[in-house]
Each structure stands twice: as structure tokens, then as C-alpha cells.
Design a protein around this motif. Structure first.
Motif, short mmCIF file in Angstrom:
data_model
loop_
_atom_site.label_atom_id
_atom_site.label_comp_id
_atom_site.label_asym_id
_atom_site.label_seq_id
_atom_site.Cartn_x
_atom_site.Cartn_y
_atom_site.Cartn_z
N UNK A 15 -30.04 86.20 -14.13
CA UNK A 15 -29.05 86.75 -15.06
C UNK A 15 -27.76 85.97 -14.88
N UNK A 16 -27.34 85.28 -15.93
CA UNK A 16 -26.24 84.36 -15.73
C UNK A 16 -25.14 84.55 -16.78
N UNK A 17 -23.88 84.36 -16.34
CA UNK A 17 -22.74 84.43 -17.26
C UNK A 17 -21.82 83.25 -17.00
N UNK A 18 -21.04 82.92 -18.02
CA UNK A 18 -20.08 81.82 -17.91
C UNK A 18 -18.67 82.38 -17.98
N UNK A 19 -17.75 81.80 -17.20
CA UNK A 19 -16.35 82.21 -17.30
C UNK A 19 -15.56 81.03 -17.86
N UNK A 20 -14.84 81.30 -18.97
CA UNK A 20 -14.03 80.24 -19.59
C UNK A 20 -12.73 80.11 -18.81
N UNK A 21 -12.73 79.24 -17.83
CA UNK A 21 -11.57 79.10 -16.95
C UNK A 21 -10.79 77.83 -17.21
N UNK A 22 -11.17 77.09 -18.25
CA UNK A 22 -10.42 75.87 -18.60
C UNK A 22 -9.42 76.24 -19.67
N UNK A 23 -8.21 76.61 -19.23
CA UNK A 23 -7.21 77.06 -20.20
C UNK A 23 -6.29 75.93 -20.62
N UNK A 24 -6.49 74.75 -20.01
CA UNK A 24 -5.57 73.64 -20.32
C UNK A 24 -6.04 72.81 -21.51
N UNK A 25 -7.34 72.62 -21.61
CA UNK A 25 -7.81 71.80 -22.74
C UNK A 25 -7.96 72.71 -23.95
N UNK A 26 -7.20 72.40 -25.01
CA UNK A 26 -7.32 73.23 -26.21
C UNK A 26 -8.78 73.19 -26.65
N UNK A 60 -17.48 85.03 -20.56
CA UNK A 60 -16.31 85.88 -20.33
C UNK A 60 -15.08 85.04 -20.64
N UNK A 61 -14.24 85.55 -21.56
CA UNK A 61 -13.02 84.77 -21.77
C UNK A 61 -11.83 85.68 -22.00
N UNK A 62 -10.66 85.17 -21.73
CA UNK A 62 -9.42 85.93 -21.83
C UNK A 62 -8.48 85.19 -22.78
N UNK A 63 -7.52 85.94 -23.39
CA UNK A 63 -6.66 85.30 -24.38
C UNK A 63 -5.75 84.22 -23.76
N UNK A 64 -5.24 83.38 -24.63
CA UNK A 64 -4.28 82.35 -24.22
C UNK A 64 -3.16 82.97 -23.40
N UNK A 65 -2.71 82.27 -22.42
CA UNK A 65 -1.57 82.73 -21.65
C UNK A 65 -1.94 83.61 -20.46
N UNK A 66 -3.22 83.98 -20.35
CA UNK A 66 -3.64 84.78 -19.19
C UNK A 66 -3.55 83.89 -17.94
N UNK A 67 -2.90 84.40 -16.87
CA UNK A 67 -2.84 83.56 -15.65
C UNK A 67 -4.25 83.29 -15.12
N UNK A 68 -4.42 82.10 -14.59
CA UNK A 68 -5.75 81.69 -14.13
C UNK A 68 -6.25 82.59 -13.00
N UNK A 69 -5.30 83.12 -12.23
CA UNK A 69 -5.69 84.02 -11.13
C UNK A 69 -6.36 85.29 -11.69
N UNK A 70 -5.81 85.77 -12.82
CA UNK A 70 -6.38 86.96 -13.44
C UNK A 70 -7.80 86.66 -13.92
N UNK A 71 -7.97 85.49 -14.53
CA UNK A 71 -9.29 85.10 -15.03
C UNK A 71 -10.29 85.08 -13.87
#
Ligand code: GDP
Length: 443
Positions: free
Chosen positions: A128-139, A157-168
Motif C-alpha cells: 500500500x503506497x502513497x506519494x507526498x508532494x514535497x517539491x514546493x519549489x518547482x512550479x 498527499x499534497x498541501x496548498x502553496x505556501x505550506x511550510x515544508x516542515x508541516x508537509x
């Protein structure tokens, strides 16, 4: 990749094999040419030099074996040394579950594509696998990952723009645990170049993410640069493995031969194309076998095993036993076979399988059968016995075939089902190779 090197080695070997006896100067000449070819292919200089020295020592120190041409013996030594060079380090993916995987790399290295490839690779192993969108720098990196996730049916799993990377990192980890994921892959930020900010961010993410595996994606097509990038990352981020992307290109690609020697980090995967299934585990023997022009039968079988989703095979076998095996399952098998590529090659490898002639598979026929089954309703696919004349006519029209073709398919399906039931009495697993070859597909 490495085609030039391959050609050069071939010609050196051909030369050597022509001699009845190898003199010290024959060996030295051959090794000089090999060293130049390795350097031209972008192999790191100290690695090429050391490799050639080892081979020289062994080639000259070995007693000639009776009945073996000295040239062949040289090839064998070369093969062994290359495998040894590539074989160091732990290549297995850690077995712990849940496993958090951190994926890093420069922009454009193929990192996001690799995240999807890895996710698919694990999914095929019923993880069972999931991906986390942690590349917030490349548009657009997030959208790209989301698209890929949909394509391979893996949640992103992704979070809106501006979310701190630590939160992600923190929330991604918690969500993976909550949803009972075996593997969560964190697609971390990249940069155009290695810089202090990036390494700082990665180190911070690694502290929160506490990865069991940290893989670095490097572009094999960039040769020596790939080696330099890996060295820079390895100095700051605790890496457990490398993924060499773009090994399918025509680049010199010698990075593959020296990168792990230079960095001390094992190559775990190779990217061999743009599609999500274009990923191979790195097996030194296989890589060297291919380089030295030996057949790659192992790769073929390996691919077949990955493709066959054990779970669906088991379910199919269960349905067979309870007499619920329908045309939908038949179609699933067809698609499986199509994905496996050149069928004749694959089938010929199966133990106990008759010669190639007996299993000539007609690709056109596969397409026709697919069209017919797709023109049926789900109910018809489940219970083909309800297919009366009127329904058969409708299906023939819908699939652009004749009623005869529909009848023919149903007859074959019926006899196949009987045959498969017989086989399945041996239990799933034992019978899979035969299970995967519907009789209807044989010429
Ligand atoms: P990222 O910026 O590192 O996330 O890079 P991407 O994953 O977006 O990849 C950049 C480009 O390289 C895309 O066009 C990919 O399709 C392509 N790519 C990635 N891996 C491979 C590979 O193994 N072989 C080939 N031929 N192309 C690849």
C-alpha cells in the motif's frame, strides 16, 4: 546506453580470442584499448585505472585452462571484475514497514517521474503506497505528481502553496500512518544546482521524516556531472541508495560504472524510459551481461514476474474454482499478456513449455478479441451463457466483427475455461505459467 563502449569491447575481445596464447603484451595492448574506451564512456579515471590493473594481475596470474581459449578466459575475468566493482553495497530495499522513503535530486534529473515509478513498483508488489508532494519549489511539480498518481492509481498527499515544508513532512507522515500505508514516498524539493539551501532543507526534512530509505536520483546522461552531484549530496544527506535515470538514452553513461565506487553508495534502480513502468532494479550481473553483449533473459523473466499481479492471479484462481471465471477475467489476462511484450520470447522461457511453434500468438487476434469483449455488457462478460443470437449480433456490430468471430471466441473461451479448471486443481502458484496462456490465443 554504453553502446560505443560495448562495440569497442566486442572488437577487443574478438581480437584476443583470435590468439592461441596470450602474451603479456597482448594483454597490455587490450587493456590499453579498454581503458581508453572506458574513459571515452565517461568512467571516472581512477576507477578505470584500478579496474584495468586488477584485470591485468588476474589475467597474467591465471594458468591457462585446458580446452578454453585464453581470450575467453580473459572475457570471463573482465566480467567477474566488473561485477565485483558494481556488486558492493546493500542493494535490497529495507524490509521494515511502514517504510518512509525520501527521494531527492536536482531539477530535471527525473526525480518526480522516478517517484511515480517507485510507487508503481511497490504497488505491483501488493504494497500500500502513497506519494507526498514535497517539491514546493518547482512550479507545477505538485500537479505533475498528482497527474502521475492518478495514472498509476496511487494516492498523492499534497498541501496548498505556501505550506511550510516542515508541516508537509509532519502531516504527510501522520496521514500515511493513519491510512495504514506500507510505503510513503516523499518527493523532495530540487534545485537547478546543488546549493547550501537545498541541502539544508533536505537535512531538515530528513530529521522530521526519518526515512528508512533516502534515494538520490541522478541523470546518467550527464556522465561525470552525475558523479559530482552524488558526491555533493552524499556529503550532507544520509543517502542509502542511488537511482540512475535516463540509462535508456544514447549518452556515454559510464557514470553507472563509477558512481558507486566514488560515492560509496549503491545503485538500487535504473530508469530506462519515461513511462511509469520504465524502472529496473539494478542487478550488477545483468548490467554487465548486457554490456558484454550476453543475452538478457533474466530481465525478461524478472519483468514477467513483476507484471503478474499475484493477488489478481489468486482471485482469478478462486473464481475459476467456483466457476465464476468470466470474460472479464479473460480480458484481464489478455491485457496482462499484451503488457508482457514479445510473447513468443517469454513463453519460450517457461519451463516445460512446448517449442515456439506451438505458441505463436497472433497480436491481431488479441485486438479483435479485446474489441468483442469490450462490446459486451458487464453481465454478459460474467455469464456468457446468456448470449443469445440477438446479443451476439449486437456485439459483432459493436466490435466491427462478424457473428462467426463472436461464436468462435465463445467456443474457445469455453474450452479454455475447462482446461484452466483442470490446471487450477493443482492450486495457484504451481500452475501460473500455464494459467496465463489462454488456448484461444494460440495461432
Ligand atoms: P524532476 O524535475 O527531477 O522532477 O524531473 P522530471 O521527473 O519532471 O523529469 C524530467 C524529464 O525527464 C521528463 O520529461 C521525464 O519524462 C524524463 N525522464 C525521467 N526519467 C527518465 C528516464 O529514465 N528515461 C528517459 N528517457 N526520460 C526520463
Amino acid at each position: 546506453m554504453l553502446e560505443l563502449l560495448q562495440k569497442k569491447l566486442e572488437s577487443v575481445f574478438r581480437n584476443l580470442r583470435g590468439y592461441g596464447k596470450l602474451s603479456e603484451s597482448n594483454v597490455a595492448d587490450a587493456l590499453r584499448e579498454i581503458r581508453l574506451a572506458l574513459l571515452a564512456a565517461d568512467v571516472h579515471y581512477p576507477v578505470a585505472k584500478q579496474l584495468c590493473e586488477e584485470i591485468q594481475k588476474k589475467a597474467l596470474g591465471k594458468e591457462a585452462l585446458a580446452g578454453i581459449r585464453p581470450g575467453d578466459q580473459f572475457v570471463k575475468i573482465f566480467h567477474e571484475e566488473l561485477v565485483r566493482l558494481l556488486g558492493e553495497g546493500e542493494r535490497e530495499i529495507r524490509p521494515e514497514r511502514p517504510l518512509r522513503l525520501l527521494l531527492c535530486g536536482l531539477n530535471g534529473s527525473g526525480k518526480t517521474t522516478t517517484a511515480a515509478k517507485l510507487a508503481l513498483w511497490f504497488r505491483k508488489q501488493r504494497q500500500k503506497v502513497a506519494l507526498v508532494a514535497g517539491d514546493l519549489t518547482r512550479p507545477a511539480a505538485r500537479e505533475q505528481l498528482q497527474r502521475l498518481g492518478e495514472q498509476i492509481e496511487v494516492p498523492v498527499y499534497s498541501w496548498p502553496d505556501g505550506t511550510p515544508i516542515e508541516t508537509v513532512a509532519r502531516e504527510g507522515r501522520a496521514r500515511g500512518e493513519r491510512e495504514g500505508m506500507d510505503i510513503v514516498i516523499f518527493d523532495a524539493a530540487g534545485r537547478l544546482d546543488v546549493d547550501a539551501d537545498l541541502l539544508e532543507e533536505l537535512a531538515g526534512v530528513a530529521r522530521l521524516w526519518e526515512p528508512g530509505e533516502s534515494l538520490l536520483v541522478v541523470d546518467a546522461a550527464t556522465g561525470q556531472v552525475a558523479v559530482k552531484v552524488a558526491e555533493a549530496f552524499a556529503a550532507k544527506v544520509p543517502l542509502t541508495g542511488l537511482v540512475l535515470s535516463r540509462t535508456d538514452g544514447d549518452a556515454r553513461g559510464g557514470a553507472a560504472l563509477s558512481i558507486q565506487q566514488v560515492t560509496g553508495i549503491p545503485i538500487k534502480f535504473l530508469g530506462v524510459g519515461e513511462k511509469p513502468d520504465a524502472l529496473q532494479t539494478f542487478v550488477p550481473e545483468r548490467f554487465v551481461g548486457r554490456l558484454l553483449g550476453m543475452g538478457d533473459i533474466v530481465a525478461l523473466v524478472d519483468r514477467a514476474q513483476e507484471e503478474i499481479d499475484a493477488q489478481s492471479m489468486e482471485e482469478m484462481a478462486k473464481r475459476l474454482k467456483s466457476n465464476e471465471f468470466g470474460l472479464q477475467d479473460f480480458l484481464a489476462q489478455l491485457r496482462l499478456m499484451k503488457r508482457l511484450g514479445p510473447l513468443e520470447n517469454l513463453l519460450a522461457l517457461l519451463p516445460g513449455f512446448p517449442g515456439k511453434e506451438a505458441v505463436k500468438v497472433d497480436e491481431k487476434k488479441i485486438k479483435q478479441i479485446e474489441a468483442i469483449i469490450l462490446s459486451m455488457t458487464p453481465g454478459e462478460r460474467r455469464r456468457p451463457t446468456i448470449l443469445n443470437g440477438r446479443r451476439r449480433l449486437r456485439i459483432a456490430r459493436g466490435s466491427g466483427t462478424q457473428v462467426n468471430d463472436v461464436n468462435d471466441l465463445l467456443r474457445k473461451f469455453d474450452s479454455m475455461r475447462k482446461m484452466m479448471r483442470r490446471i487450477s486443481k493443482g492450486g495457484p502458484g504451481k500452475g501460473w505459467p500455464k494459467l496465463a496462456i489462454p488456448r484461444a490465443l494460440r495461432g
